[in-house]
Each structure stands twice: as structure tokens, then as C-alpha cells.
Scaffold this motif. Sequence first.
Motif, PDB file in Angstrom:
ATOM      1  N   UNK A 110      49.898  55.248  46.235  1.00  0.00           N
ATOM      2  CA  UNK A 110      51.057  56.013  45.779  1.00  0.00           C
ATOM      3  C   UNK A 110      50.826  57.519  45.885  1.00  0.00           C
ATOM      4  N   UNK A 111      49.604  57.926  46.186  1.00  0.00           N
ATOM      5  CA  UNK A 111      49.289  59.352  46.266  1.00  0.00           C
ATOM      6  C   UNK A 111      49.122  59.990  44.898  1.00  0.00           C
ATOM      7  N   UNK A 112      48.746  59.194  43.919  1.00  0.00           N
ATOM      8  CA  UNK A 112      48.544  59.686  42.553  1.00  0.00           C
ATOM      9  C   UNK A 112      47.038  59.732  42.289  1.00  0.00           C
ATOM     10  N   UNK A 113      46.586  60.861  41.798  1.00  0.00           N
ATOM     11  CA  UNK A 113      45.157  61.040  41.540  1.00  0.00           C
ATOM     12  C   UNK A 113      44.747  60.380  40.225  1.00  0.00           C
ATOM     13  N   UNK A 114      43.590  59.680  40.237  1.00  0.00           N
ATOM     14  CA  UNK A 114      43.002  59.205  38.992  1.00  0.00           C
ATOM     15  C   UNK A 114      42.523  60.416  38.195  1.00  0.00           C
ATOM     16  N   UNK A 115      42.658  60.350  36.886  1.00  0.00           N
ATOM     17  CA  UNK A 115      42.196  61.448  36.039  1.00  0.00           C
ATOM     18  C   UNK A 115      40.811  61.093  35.507  1.00  0.00           C
ATOM     19  N   UNK A 116      39.845  61.919  35.860  1.00  0.00           N
ATOM     20  CA  UNK A 116      38.485  61.679  35.382  1.00  0.00           C
ATOM     21  C   UNK A 116      38.367  62.040  33.912  1.00  0.00           C
ATOM     22  N   UNK A 117      37.583  61.234  33.216  1.00  0.00           N
ATOM     23  CA  UNK A 117      37.246  61.539  31.824  1.00  0.00           C
ATOM     24  C   UNK A 117      36.369  62.782  31.859  1.00  0.00           C
ATOM     25  N   UNK A 118      36.833  63.870  31.238  1.00  0.00           N
ATOM     26  CA  UNK A 118      36.201  65.180  31.433  1.00  0.00           C
ATOM     27  C   UNK A 118      34.781  65.288  30.874  1.00  0.00           C
ATOM     28  N   UNK A 119      34.421  64.450  29.924  1.00  0.00           N
ATOM     29  CA  UNK A 119      33.066  64.529  29.366  1.00  0.00           C
ATOM     30  C   UNK A 119      32.156  63.415  29.911  1.00  0.00           C
ATOM     31  N   UNK A 120      32.573  62.806  31.006  1.00  0.00           N
ATOM     32  CA  UNK A 120      31.802  61.713  31.592  1.00  0.00           C
ATOM     33  C   UNK A 120      30.612  62.236  32.394  1.00  0.00           C
ATOM     34  N   UNK A 121      29.509  61.542  32.271  1.00  0.00           N
ATOM     35  CA  UNK A 121      28.373  61.798  33.164  1.00  0.00           C
ATOM     36  C   UNK A 121      28.671  61.128  34.500  1.00  0.00           C
ATOM     37  N   UNK A 122      27.858  61.388  35.497  1.00  0.00           N
ATOM     38  CA  UNK A 122      27.980  60.682  36.767  1.00  0.00           C
ATOM     39  C   UNK A 122      27.502  59.252  36.547  1.00  0.00           C
ATOM     40  N   UNK A 123      28.396  58.277  36.745  1.00  0.00           N
ATOM     41  CA  UNK A 123      28.040  56.893  36.417  1.00  0.00           C
ATOM     42  C   UNK A 123      28.273  55.913  37.560  1.00  0.00           C
ATOM     43  N   UNK A 124      28.993  56.308  38.595  1.00  0.00           N
ATOM     44  CA  UNK A 124      29.317  55.375  39.659  1.00  0.00           C
ATOM     45  C   UNK A 124      28.589  55.726  40.947  1.00  0.00           C
ATOM     46  N   UNK A 125      29.052  55.162  42.051  1.00  0.00           N
ATOM     47  CA  UNK A 125      28.329  55.250  43.321  1.00  0.00           C
ATOM     48  C   UNK A 125      28.130  56.669  43.837  1.00  0.00           C
ATOM     49  N   UNK A 126      28.858  57.628  43.303  1.00  0.00           N
ATOM     50  CA  UNK A 126      28.697  59.012  43.728  1.00  0.00           C
ATOM     51  C   UNK A 126      27.444  59.653  43.159  1.00  0.00           C
ATOM     52  N   UNK A 127      26.778  58.981  42.219  1.00  0.00           N
ATOM     53  CA  UNK A 127      25.572  59.524  41.620  1.00  0.00           C
ATOM     54  C   UNK A 127      24.468  59.611  42.668  1.00  0.00           C
ATOM     55  N   UNK A 128      23.730  60.702  42.660  1.00  0.00           N
ATOM     56  CA  UNK A 128      22.656  60.878  43.640  1.00  0.00           C
ATOM     57  C   UNK A 128      21.575  59.832  43.408  1.00  0.00           C
ATOM     58  N   UNK A 129      21.111  59.176  44.475  1.00  0.00           N
ATOM     59  CA  UNK A 129      20.038  58.195  44.300  1.00  0.00           C
ATOM     60  C   UNK A 129      18.732  58.874  43.910  1.00  0.00           C
ATOM     61  N   UNK A 130      17.929  58.187  43.124  1.00  0.00           N
ATOM     62  CA  UNK A 130      16.642  58.730  42.702  1.00  0.00           C
ATOM     63  C   UNK A 130      15.672  58.668  43.881  1.00  0.00           C
ATOM     64  N   UNK A 131      14.856  59.702  43.976  1.00  0.00           N
ATOM     65  CA  UNK A 131      13.859  59.747  45.054  1.00  0.00           C
ATOM     66  C   UNK A 131      12.759  58.742  44.764  1.00  0.00           C
ATOM     67  N   UNK A 132      12.252  58.140  45.847  1.00  0.00           N
ATOM     68  CA  UNK A 132      11.140  57.208  45.711  1.00  0.00           C
ATOM     69  C   UNK A 132       9.852  57.996  45.499  1.00  0.00           C
ATOM     70  N   UNK A 133       9.007  57.428  44.674  1.00  0.00           N
ATOM     71  CA  UNK A 133       7.717  58.099  44.421  1.00  0.00           C
ATOM     72  C   UNK A 133       6.681  57.643  45.404  1.00  0.00           C
TER      73      UNK A 133
END
Length: 193
Positions: free
Chosen positions: A170-193
Motif C-alpha cells: 500500500x506504500x505505507x511505512x511501518x512505524x518503528x518503536x522509537x526506543x527499540x534496540x536493533x533486534x531483527x536481521x538488520x543487526x550487525x553480525x558479531x565478529x568471529x573470534x
Amino acid sequence: MKLYTRTGDEGKTSVIGGRLDKDHVRVEAYGTIDEVNSFVGLAVTLLDEKLFGDILGELEKIQHELFDCGGDLAIVSRKYPFKAKDEMITFLEERIDEYIIEAPELEKFILPGGSKAAATVHLCRTVTRRAERLVVQLQKIDEINPIVLKYLNRLSDYFFAIARVINYRYGVRDVEYERSALVFRGEKPKEKE
């Protein structure tokens, strides 16, 4: 056939294989699944057939499956076969995987809403979660078809996925919860040790 029977006037209802109090957790569970089904019906009325033909077909399929799940929960005698099957869950998982790709990348929690149709699907999602909690309570005291619990768990994820796709189409933007941490797939992956 009369619509009313008067058999429930004393607070009992018929289930498959017996009768229960209307406030029994089994009745609450399948009644809440019926509530989900009603919200799905409302969502269907809000979707444009040209834009959402795929989703409309899926929602009709889901309405039948919700009847199956409710029927399975209404069984108190093991002489009746269950209707909910693993294939129902597999179908939802396949559709979720497709919709996750279609919707924009998500990093944070979102607020339920956007378009009317998406907001209604979020209602489907939250009522499905309530049904799931009731089924968990029920399985603690009685035997159930375990597929029903798995199905409800996956169904709420499906509703989340299609609510996002509905807003996107529909071309309608989802509204992000403004105090949310990064919790989904957009979160940067942790580096391997």
C-alpha cells in the motif's frame, strides 16, 4: 432448524464427546481461535483483490484451518481423529520466508498499525497469541493435538509478516518503536573470534 437450543442456558456447552462449563479453558481456547477467525474475516474485507490476491487466498485457507484447530480442541473423547496436520505449519513457514524477502529490511520493533488492513492483521496476530497462551494452559491439564499449538505459534508470525507486506504494497511505512534496540536481521553480525 432453530438457531437457539437453550441447552447452554445453565452455563454448559457441548463439546465433541461431552459437555463442559462455558468458562473451561478448553472452551476459552477454541473460542479464542473463533475470535481470530472473525478478525481474519474482517481483514479479508479490507484487502484489495488485485493487490492482495495471493494473501486473500491464503487467508481463506487459514480460516478453514482455524476451524480445524478449534474442532481439535473441542474433542474430549479420543475416539475422534484430529484434523490439524504438520503440512499446515510447513505452508505457513514457506509463506513467511517469502514475505520476509518482500518486505523492507526490519531492524527494530514496530508499532501495530499503518493501513487499516495491516492494523487488523496485527489484531489477528495478538488474538492468536492469546489463543496460544490458552492452549498452553489447556495442555497442562489435558491432552491436545500438539499440532494446534505449533500452528498458532507459526500463525502469529505469519500475521506479522503479512501485516508488513500489506503496508509495503500500500506504500505505507511501518512505524518503528522509537526506543527499540536493533533486534531483527538488520543487526550487525558479531565478529568471529
